[in-house]
Design an enzyme around this catalytic site. Structure first.
Site, PDB file in Angstrom:
ATOM      1  N   PRO A  59       0.282 129.052  93.038  1.00 54.35           N
ATOM      2  CA  PRO A  59      -0.929 128.409  92.530  1.00 54.35           C
ATOM      3  C   PRO A  59      -0.758 127.984  91.075  1.00 54.35           C
ATOM      4  O   PRO A  59      -0.393 128.796  90.228  1.00 54.35           O
ATOM      5  CB  PRO A  59      -1.988 129.512  92.661  1.00 54.35           C
ATOM      6  N   GLU A  60      -0.992 126.714  90.820  1.00 52.85           N
ATOM      7  CA  GLU A  60      -0.926 126.200  89.453  1.00 52.85           C
ATOM      8  C   GLU A  60      -2.339 125.859  89.008  1.00 52.85           C
ATOM      9  O   GLU A  60      -3.313 126.237  89.665  1.00 52.85           O
ATOM     10  CB  GLU A  60       0.019 125.003  89.402  1.00 52.85           C
ATOM     11  N   LYS A 114      -3.352 129.485  84.255  1.00 50.89           N
ATOM     12  CA  LYS A 114      -3.315 129.913  85.656  1.00 50.89           C
ATOM     13  C   LYS A 114      -4.085 131.208  85.890  1.00 50.89           C
ATOM     14  O   LYS A 114      -4.012 131.798  86.966  1.00 50.89           O
ATOM     15  CB  LYS A 114      -1.857 130.109  86.098  1.00 50.89           C
ATOM     16  N   HIS A 170      -2.065 141.598 104.516  1.00 51.84           N
ATOM     17  CA  HIS A 170      -1.765 141.220 103.133  1.00 51.84           C
ATOM     18  C   HIS A 170      -3.016 141.138 102.253  1.00 51.84           C
ATOM     19  O   HIS A 170      -2.932 140.671 101.116  1.00 51.84           O
ATOM     20  CB  HIS A 170      -1.021 139.890 103.092  1.00 51.84           C
ATOM     21  N   ARG A 209       3.415 138.158  98.663  1.00 52.61           N
ATOM     22  CA  ARG A 209       4.577 138.452  97.818  1.00 52.61           C
ATOM     23  C   ARG A 209       4.363 139.638  96.871  1.00 52.61           C
ATOM     24  O   ARG A 209       5.285 140.065  96.183  1.00 52.61           O
ATOM     25  CB  ARG A 209       4.946 137.195  97.000  1.00 52.61           C
ATOM     26  N   ARG A 226      15.054 126.529  88.638  1.00 54.59           N
ATOM     27  CA  ARG A 226      14.017 126.079  89.548  1.00 54.59           C
ATOM     28  C   ARG A 226      14.462 124.826  90.300  1.00 54.59           C
ATOM     29  O   ARG A 226      15.043 123.902  89.718  1.00 54.59           O
ATOM     30  CB  ARG A 226      12.719 125.745  88.778  1.00 54.59           C
TER      31      ARG A 226
END
Length: 267
Positions: A2-3, A58, A91, A109, A257
């Site tokens: 998420p940005e 963020k 999760h 994650r 990246r």
């Protein structure tokens, strides 16, 4: 990950339903998500009314009367709106219950972070993170970038990912901004002209505003994915034709990246 656009979309959606609502119950199923002690986290939040929901870079912020809950989604964190008795997904690690619904924090994650901070300590909290300007800040100009980049002989892609320059840009939007600005991701930041810096400022706003209209690229609180993925010019399109010149897009690794660009448009 998420940005800015994804976090801002979440903020807008949650603000529509949470302002003035009381947290009736908190459940934590993974202690490491919570940076306060679990018991303190739960006892402090239960019974509080949400005054506002804000964002910085963020980071998502639930503001209460004297304290705030600060949330960073990291790699894959997200919120889902659920009915009170919905089955917990494996999760779902933090659940906030309200009178007639709940919101589940889901994080496959396990990198997300939640922390309760006194409101009076909020300036110090974000000062310690050394966040740069928001793209909406009037101080975000080519002159600002020129001063910040002076002497920084490193790739511009790395600069855009560094939150101390511009808050909120991640891998997807960095590639999109550079493509629209016709800047190679391996161009050295301190060598960019004023015109190119102006392009970065302009296209950062364009890309984020377009993405926000599409609710980003990520699953939103209703479980529906934002639609901006289908408008991406380069990200994730290695081997496909460039929309501008028709040549093949490439993928390289820049500063660790995966980076997508057009070698012809971004020489």
């Amino acid at each position: 990950m998420p940005e800015l656009a994804e976090v801002e979309t979440t903020r807008r959606d949650l603000k529509k339903i949470l302002i003035g609502k009381k947290i009736t119950k908190v459940e934590v199923f993974l202690d490491k998500i919570v940076y306060n002690k679990k018991d303190y986290f739960i006892k402090t939040l239960e019974g509080l009314y949400i005054k506002d929901i804000k964002r910085r870079g963020k980071w998502l912020i639930f503001e209460f009367e004297e304290k705030s809950l600060i949330i960073h989604f990291r790699m894959e964190g997200r919120f889902y709106l659920k009915e009170l008795n919905d089955i917990r997904d494996k999760h779902d690690y933090v659940i906030f219950h309200f009178d007639n619904f709940s919101i589940h924090y889901n994080d496959p994650r396990l990198f997300g972070k939640m922390e309760i901070v006194e409101n009076k300590q909020m300036p110090n909290f974000f000062e310690s993170k050394k966040l740069g300007v928001e793209y909406t800040d009037p101080n975000f100009t080519s002159l600002y970038l020129k001063k910040k980049l002076k002497g920084h002989h490193i790739y511009i892609k790395k600069i855009l990912l560094d939150q101390s320059y511009i808050a909120g840009i991640g891998n997807i939007y960095a590639d999109e901004i550079l493509f629209r600005s016709k800047i190679n991701p391996k161009a050295y930041a301190d060598k960019l002209s004023k015109n190119k810096l102006e392009e970065i400022v302009k296209n950062t706003a364009i890309v984020f505003e377009e993405s926000l209209k599409c609710k980003g690229t990520y699953p939103n609180i209703d479980g529906k994915r934002g639609t901006y993925e289908k408008y991406l010019k380069v990200y994730g399109r290695s081997g496909k034709k460039c929309y501008e010149c028709g040549n093949e897009l490439k993928r390289v690794v820049v500063s660790g990246r995966g980076t997508y660009y057009c070698p012809y448009c971004q020489k």
